[in-house]
Every structure is written in C-alpha cells, then in structure tokens.
Design a protein around this motif. Sequence first.
Motif, PDB file in Angstrom:
ATOM      1  N   GLN A  58     -91.171  32.209 -47.330  1.00  0.00           N
ATOM      2  CA  GLN A  58     -92.343  31.937 -46.500  1.00  0.00           C
ATOM      3  C   GLN A  58     -93.335  33.102 -46.601  1.00  0.00           C
ATOM      4  N   LYS A  59     -92.794  34.368 -46.639  1.00  0.00           N
ATOM      5  CA  LYS A  59     -93.674  35.537 -46.678  1.00  0.00           C
ATOM      6  C   LYS A  59     -94.362  35.683 -48.029  1.00  0.00           C
ATOM      7  N   LYS A  60     -93.672  35.257 -49.124  1.00  0.00           N
ATOM      8  CA  LYS A  60     -94.279  35.385 -50.454  1.00  0.00           C
ATOM      9  C   LYS A  60     -95.584  34.602 -50.534  1.00  0.00           C
ATOM     10  N   GLU A  61     -95.724  33.643 -49.643  1.00  0.00           N
ATOM     11  CA  GLU A  61     -96.987  32.892 -49.635  1.00  0.00           C
ATOM     12  C   GLU A  61     -98.123  33.739 -49.087  1.00  0.00           C
ATOM     13  N   HIS A  62     -97.780  34.869 -48.535  1.00  0.00           N
ATOM     14  CA  HIS A  62     -98.796  35.698 -47.878  1.00  0.00           C
ATOM     15  C   HIS A  62     -99.111  36.930 -48.700  1.00  0.00           C
ATOM     16  N   ARG A  63    -100.394  37.102 -48.956  1.00  0.00           N
ATOM     17  CA  ARG A  63    -100.821  38.268 -49.740  1.00  0.00           C
ATOM     18  C   ARG A  63    -101.508  39.258 -48.809  1.00  0.00           C
ATOM     19  N   LEU A  64    -101.043  40.498 -48.858  1.00  0.00           N
ATOM     20  CA  LEU A  64    -101.666  41.549 -48.062  1.00  0.00           C
ATOM     21  C   LEU A  64    -102.587  42.377 -48.949  1.00  0.00           C
ATOM     22  N   LEU A  65    -103.768  42.705 -48.439  1.00  0.00           N
ATOM     23  CA  LEU A  65    -104.710  43.548 -49.171  1.00  0.00           C
ATOM     24  C   LEU A  65    -104.656  44.944 -48.553  1.00  0.00           C
ATOM     25  N   LEU A  66    -104.444  45.939 -49.393  1.00  0.00           N
ATOM     26  CA  LEU A  66    -104.375  47.312 -48.867  1.00  0.00           C
ATOM     27  C   LEU A  66    -105.346  48.199 -49.630  1.00  0.00           C
ATOM     28  N   MET A  67    -106.073  49.048 -48.906  1.00  0.00           N
ATOM     29  CA  MET A  67    -107.021  49.940 -49.586  1.00  0.00           C
ATOM     30  C   MET A  67    -106.833  51.387 -49.134  1.00  0.00           C
ATOM     31  N   PRO A  68    -106.486  52.285 -50.093  1.00  0.00           N
ATOM     32  CA  PRO A  68    -106.340  53.705 -49.731  1.00  0.00           C
ATOM     33  C   PRO A  68    -107.658  54.469 -49.818  1.00  0.00           C
ATOM     34  N   SER A  69    -107.741  55.546 -49.092  1.00  0.00           N
ATOM     35  CA  SER A  69    -108.789  56.536 -49.331  1.00  0.00           C
ATOM     36  C   SER A  69    -108.338  57.303 -50.588  1.00  0.00           C
ATOM     37  N   PRO A  70    -109.265  57.610 -51.518  1.00  0.00           N
ATOM     38  CA  PRO A  70    -108.814  58.104 -52.829  1.00  0.00           C
ATOM     39  C   PRO A  70    -108.472  59.592 -52.885  1.00  0.00           C
ATOM     40  N   LEU A  71    -107.606  60.037 -52.007  1.00  0.00           N
ATOM     41  CA  LEU A  71    -107.115  61.414 -52.029  1.00  0.00           C
ATOM     42  C   LEU A  71    -105.599  61.348 -52.062  1.00  0.00           C
ATOM     43  N   GLN A  72    -104.982  62.328 -52.731  1.00  0.00           N
ATOM     44  CA  GLN A  72    -103.525  62.272 -52.922  1.00  0.00           C
ATOM     45  C   GLN A  72    -102.764  62.039 -51.611  1.00  0.00           C
ATOM     46  N   GLY A  73    -103.145  62.790 -50.581  1.00  0.00           N
ATOM     47  CA  GLY A  73    -102.429  62.701 -49.304  1.00  0.00           C
ATOM     48  C   GLY A  73    -102.615  61.361 -48.609  1.00  0.00           C
ATOM     49  N   HIS A  74    -103.545  60.554 -49.082  1.00  0.00           N
ATOM     50  CA  HIS A  74    -103.768  59.217 -48.516  1.00  0.00           C
ATOM     51  C   HIS A  74    -103.191  58.136 -49.426  1.00  0.00           C
ATOM     52  N   ILE A  75    -103.329  58.350 -50.743  1.00  0.00           N
ATOM     53  CA  ILE A  75    -102.849  57.341 -51.703  1.00  0.00           C
ATOM     54  C   ILE A  75    -101.333  57.184 -51.591  1.00  0.00           C
ATOM     55  N   THR A  76    -100.624  58.318 -51.547  1.00  0.00           N
ATOM     56  CA  THR A  76     -99.154  58.255 -51.541  1.00  0.00           C
ATOM     57  C   THR A  76     -98.631  57.427 -50.368  1.00  0.00           C
ATOM     58  N   PRO A  77     -99.003  57.759 -49.118  1.00  0.00           N
ATOM     59  CA  PRO A  77     -98.428  56.950 -48.031  1.00  0.00           C
ATOM     60  C   PRO A  77     -98.858  55.488 -48.068  1.00  0.00           C
ATOM     61  N   LEU A  78    -100.076  55.211 -48.547  1.00  0.00           N
ATOM     62  CA  LEU A  78    -100.475  53.803 -48.594  1.00  0.00           C
ATOM     63  C   LEU A  78     -99.650  53.038 -49.618  1.00  0.00           C
ATOM     64  N   LEU A  79     -99.400  53.652 -50.770  1.00  0.00           N
ATOM     65  CA  LEU A  79     -98.566  52.965 -51.770  1.00  0.00           C
ATOM     66  C   LEU A  79     -97.127  52.828 -51.270  1.00  0.00           C
ATOM     67  N   HIS A  80     -96.673  53.802 -50.519  1.00  0.00           N
ATOM     68  CA  HIS A  80     -95.338  53.669 -49.921  1.00  0.00           C
ATOM     69  C   HIS A  80     -95.301  52.504 -48.937  1.00  0.00           C
ATOM     70  N   LEU A  81     -96.329  52.423 -48.103  1.00  0.00           N
ATOM     71  CA  LEU A  81     -96.389  51.311 -47.143  1.00  0.00           C
ATOM     72  C   LEU A  81     -96.391  49.979 -47.891  1.00  0.00           C
ATOM     73  N   ALA A  82     -97.166  49.926 -48.992  1.00  0.00           N
ATOM     74  CA  ALA A  82     -97.224  48.688 -49.781  1.00  0.00           C
ATOM     75  C   ALA A  82     -95.834  48.335 -50.307  1.00  0.00           C
ATOM     76  N   GLN A  83     -95.084  49.353 -50.767  1.00  0.00           N
ATOM     77  CA  GLN A  83     -93.718  49.095 -51.268  1.00  0.00           C
ATOM     78  C   GLN A  83     -92.817  48.570 -50.144  1.00  0.00           C
ATOM     79  N   ILE A  84     -92.992  49.140 -48.963  1.00  0.00           N
ATOM     80  CA  ILE A  84     -92.165  48.709 -47.822  1.00  0.00           C
ATOM     81  C   ILE A  84     -92.477  47.240 -47.490  1.00  0.00           C
ATOM     82  N   LEU A  85     -93.769  46.916 -47.456  1.00  0.00           N
ATOM     83  CA  LEU A  85     -94.142  45.538 -47.101  1.00  0.00           C
ATOM     84  C   LEU A  85     -93.754  44.562 -48.215  1.00  0.00           C
ATOM     85  N   PHE A  86     -93.818  45.037 -49.457  1.00  0.00           N
ATOM     86  CA  PHE A  86     -93.362  44.194 -50.575  1.00  0.00           C
ATOM     87  C   PHE A  86     -91.865  43.892 -50.412  1.00  0.00           C
TER      88      PHE A  86
END
Length: 460
Positions: free
Chosen positions: A4-32
């Motif tokens: 049911q969740k695979k039907e749902h696409r989440l859009l995520l946008m990081p601020s382009p600095l290392q300290g922001h990109i890393t946690p956002l990509l981690h969050l994306a992995q968690i939600l994936f």
Amino acid sequence: MEEQKKEHRLLLMPSPLQGHITPLLHLAQILFSKGFSITILHTLYNSPDPTSYPQFSFHAIPDGLSESETATLDAVNLTDLINIRCVHPLKEYLLSLLSNSLQSVPCFISDAALHFTRSVCDEFKLPRLVLRTGGASSFLVFASFPLLREKGYLPVQESRLEESVVDFPPLKVKDLPKYQSNDPEAFYNLVCRFVEDCKASSGIIWNTFEELESSALTKLRQDFSIPIYPIGPFHKLLLTGSASSASLLTPDKSCMSWLDRQEHKSVVYVSFGSIASISEDEFLEIAWGLSDSQQPFLWVIRPGLIRDSEWLEALPSGFLENLGGRGYFVKWAPQEQVLSHPAVGAFWTHNGWNSTLESICEGVPMICMPCFADQKVNAKFASSVWKVGVQLENKLERGEVERTIQKVMVGDGAKEIRENALNLKEKASACLREGGSSHCFLDSLVSDILSVASSASSDH
Ligand code: UDP
C-alpha cells in the motif's frame, strides 16, 4: 501494508550543504525502508550522487547559481538565492508531476532552510513536512530571536559575553548563535523566516531523540501547535557505512589502518566539519598544541579549512618528522567509522549538529570549539548539560590546547566525562529499539503520512 505504501511517493529536498544533505538522505533511506517510494529534488550546486542510491529517483531543480556565486558567497547568501531562484523551477516540476503521476504524493519533505517550499506547496495544496537537521535546543533559541533582540541580547555585544541569558539556562550571551558575514542582518532574517515557515508546516522531523533534548522538545510542543517527530539518530537506523555515500568529498580510508596501529582510546580525532575555516595562526597553535600533548591525533584538513593555505605548507620544517608518526592528516575522513574505532579517545569538534550527534552515538568525549550558528549552543549543551565534553574557552593558543586535551584524555574529570558519554551512547541506542522514543515517533510519522495519503485519495 508495505504494498500500500509503495503506491505513495515522497518528495524530499535538501539544502545543498554537507551537514544538511547527509541527514536528509538518511531520512529518505529510513522512509524507503518503511515502504515509500522516494524522489530527491536537489539543486545543481552540490548535487548528491544518484548512483549511490539506485533505489531513489533524483530530479534536479535548476538553482541558477553561477560558479562565481558559489565560490564567493557564504552559506546564508547562497541559501537566500536558492530560496528565490528555485521557486519557479519547483512549481514547474510539481505541475508536471502532480498532473501525470500514477502514484499518490502525500507530502513534500523540505529542509527547514528552504522556506520557499512553503508557498509553493501551499499553491499545490501539498502538505509540507519540514526536516530540521540541527538540534531542538538550538532551534528553540532560533525561535526566540525576536525576543532575544527585544531584550538586547542580540546582536551579541562584546561587553556582555559573560552575561547569562535569562530563560535559556545555561546559555550565556557568548553562546548565542552568531554568523560572521558582511551582512549580519541576513542571518537574523533567514532564521526568523525559516522558523515562521516551520511553524506553518504539517510537522517537524528532527534528527535528535527525546531523552537528549526533552526540555527543548517539550517547550517546542507547547509553542508550536504541530506534530514534532524526534526520530534520530538517523544514521544509527541505517546499515553501517551507508553514511559515506552521502559525502560530497571522497573519504580517505587509509586513516583506518593507521588507527588500527594506535592504542585503545589514545587518539584525538580533529575535524571542524564541511564549512568552518581557521586562520593560519590558529592552524599553527592547534598543530603545536596537539604535538605538545603527546597524544596521537588524526586531523581532517579539508580544502578551504585553512584560509589562504592549501594543505600543510604552513607547518614549520621538521614539524612532521618530529611527530614520528604520531599525527595523521587526511583531506576528508570516513567520520562515522573513525568515531566508532576503539583507538579514538576524544573528538575535537566544531560541534556541527551531525558531528555532535555522531560523537554522542559512539560515546566519544568532545573537545568543543564551536565556530558559528547553532554550534555554540550545541557546544554548551555538550559541555555543561550532557557533560560529555570540555569547551576550549579561552584564546586558541598552544598551551590552552594542550591543557584541554589533557583534561579530556587523562585529567581528574576525564573518567566522569567518559562515563557520561557512555551513558548517553546507551540512551542514543535504546531510543531506536522497539518501544523506544524514536522508534515510536517514527511509527507515528509513517502513520500520519499514510493518513494524509488516504484522506487525499478519499477527497478525489
Ligand atoms: N564529515 C565526514 N568526514 C570529515 C568531516 C566531516 O564525513 O572528514 C561529515 C560528518 O560525519 C558530518 C558532516 O560531515 O556528518 C558535517 O556535518 P556537521 O553538522 O557536523 O557540520 P557542518 O559541516 O554542517 O558544519
């Protein structure tokens, strides 16, 4: 449920600095891992490497930043420009996506600094969650900027540095966030703007945990009438080593075998993150202090760390030879792996939030040398609230450096700091287990996203 969740696409946008990109990509992995499909929207500047994440879709939002702008502007000015120039391209993207997507798009998850996403999401009636990549305690201070200004604490005045900030124990005026720039108002305005736009979001996701920042989180829940999801530490929810794929620079892994040759808890790991810089004089005082301390050290000298210097050329001749292999230098380290190595006994850090949290997760005591923005608040909490570190308080000078290293590694208080660090490490791990605070908040985040998705689909 997962289907049911695979039907749902989440859009995520990081601020382009290392300290922001890393946690956002981690969050994306968690939600994936929770079954959602993921699209990462990113600026062209500092774009993440899509090949590290074949499971995600990536879409570039043209930021219009020129090479000379990215080379000369500071992080605040760059963020301001992104907040202006990405409005139109993001609208175009959403217009096309939302009219053609076969999947539901229940929400947009935006870095807090990208406040422009609020009006864009409102226009498309797209619920917007915010990821705040810093801590909750420093955010509380940011949220009080107008009040702190009204009470005369801001802008920070040299004559009042030692004064306590009423209502914000244990902060003193010198611990308040500051940003060295040609235009100090730009930082104040950016902070006020992103706080307002966080307040207007559908909820804030934090890379922190309840037991670490309970008083700030409680206060935020009182002041903000939106859900607060402290679901960190993110990187500990992922497989070991996956963090380095979010790195904009290539980590030099040769330091790991050097660490293997060092004694248990003997090494001082020194890194000031991805943005901070120091003068050549400061570099030399640090180098001499490290050398005089007699402790082995691993030091990250990132390109741009030393103003007007490329690498180690400012060191006096014979300095490296005299170290006799006691010092190891890299341009970028696999920091998480380094901090979890048994040879590391202390982390000399600028207290960026990611570094602070990574140190806490490995139970490594800190030598705190905050440079700007939220780092001063993080350093104060590390040294005076969690008591897992010592602040380099006075002028950056070799004798002071040597004394501070001794204090953390071998001094009278070192044992207590190490014990506190190990206790906090255990809490950082417990919160992620079944029934732990972050585990429960993650469950509620997932179910809140799903309920938005199901109410949107029943509206259609
Ligand atoms: N980092 C790293 N290797 C290094 C130095 C830093 O991987 O040699 C990572 C570190 O693990 C952290 C991030 O870069 O995740 C820096 O973020 P932080 O919030 O600590 O500081 P900032 O760079 O935003 O000032």
